[in-house]
Design an enzyme around this catalytic site. Structure first.
Site, PDB file in Angstrom:
ATOM      1  N   TYR A  43       0.862  -1.193   0.000  1.00  0.00           N
ATOM      2  CA  TYR A  43       0.000   0.000   0.000  1.00  0.00           C
ATOM      3  C   TYR A  43       0.889   1.231   0.000  1.00  0.00           C
ATOM      4  CZ  TYR A  43      -3.869   3.110   1.498  1.00  0.00           C
ATOM      5  OH  TYR A  43      -4.805   4.118   1.573  1.00  0.00           O
ATOM      6  N   LYS A  68      -1.720  -1.504  -3.801  1.00  0.00           N
ATOM      7  CA  LYS A  68      -2.717  -0.435  -3.811  1.00  0.00           C
ATOM      8  C   LYS A  68      -1.931   0.852  -3.984  1.00  0.00           C
ATOM      9  CE  LYS A  68      -6.266   1.879  -1.021  1.00  0.00           C
ATOM     10  NZ  LYS A  68      -6.968   1.945   0.289  1.00  0.00           N
TER      11      LYS A  68
END
Length: 280
Positions: free
Chosen positions: A38, A67
């Protein structure tokens, strides 16, 4: 039991690219679960470079996706181009998701979809199907909805109040640092100078967040900070009491966003919640 790990880049200590690599290497080695990286530099204040992401994807089979929430669209394009074939790039920014999916990303981990699941899912399906006219029609509708959500004066006023509080914090710690330095407490002054800069960064994050969502950040008159202390105990008691005050205001902000169903702002504020746990 959980099926996979979504792990954010380490924050607060601002690691370099090798530090980021070693962080995720430790996680990938310790767990056999699939790992989704992320990257959200707007919250962690550190950006994971494309080369670092690709290196991790190549070195560890259980690092399967990212992400990507960097505001740098070109970085996302480069990542889509350079990634291993089976590695999945997911958008982490609702405002960029449609364009990133049309450019080759595989999907999105969304905040806005929690408020408008049907419309958002339709937009993503059109983007994955390479139907830009349909996907952008829904994107424009959703962007208008997001803007309307953020037009709630109550939340904007509260965020602007937090700007003042963070600015007051920065000036207050700067004044404390000057007192400590002039009284021979070099280690304490270095800590407080650093703390003053961190609080300024907190303030700037709020300013940018408000402006990027069609609001208008208000830069107020800041309070004159206390600059005289009898001893270090009094100084650090002042630091603690101020951090308690800041934490209280942030928690009230989070409660407000939940009541107003402003999930985008609630998600943004989670960084501040985590930061205050460390501050106290």
């Amino acid at each position: 039991p959980f099926e996979a790990i979504l792990s954010v880049c380490p924050y607060y200590n601002k690691p370099n690219q090798e530090g980021i690599y070693q962080h995720f290497k430790s996680i990938a080695t310790a767990s056999s679960k699939p790992i989704i990286l992320y990257n959200v530099p707007g919250r962690t204040v550190v950006n994971m470079a494309v080369s670092t992401t690709v290196r991790l994807a190549q070195d560890f089979k259980n690092i399967v996706a990212i992400k990507e929430a960097s505001p740098d669209f070109v970085q996302c394009l480069e990542l889509i181009k350079e990634k291993p074939k089976e590695f999945v790039v997911l958008s982490g920014d609702d405002a960029l998701a449609n364009s990133q999916i049309l450019a080759g990303a595989s999907g999105v981990i969304s905040v806005l979809a929690q408020g408008f699941p049907k419309e958002f899912c339709q937009m993503v399906k059109h983007a994955l199907g390479r139907r830009p006219d349909e996907s952008y029609r829904l994107y424009n509708l959703l962007y208008t909805m997001e803007s309307l959500i953020f037009e709630e004066d109550k939340i904007k006023d509260a965020l602007n109040a937090q700007i003042k509080l963070e600015g007051d914090s920065s000036n207050g710690y700067l004044a404390m640092a000057v007192w400590a330095e002039t009284n021979g407490f070099e280690g304490v002054s270095n800590f407080l100078y650093s703390h003053a800069e961190e609080e300024r960064m907190h303030m700037l994050k709020l300013v940018k967040f408000i402006n990027e969502r069609n609001g208008e950040a208000k830069i107020p008159d800041f309070a004159k900070p206390k600059n005289k202390f009898t001893n270090l105990k009094e100084l650090f008691e002042s630091v603690f009491q101020h951090e308690v005050k800041v934490s209280k205001h942030i928690n009230e902000l989070v409660d407000m966003t939940l009541k107003e169903k402003d999930y985008s702002t609630m998600n943004f504020l989670q960084w501040y919640v985590s930061e205050q746990i460390e501050e106290e």
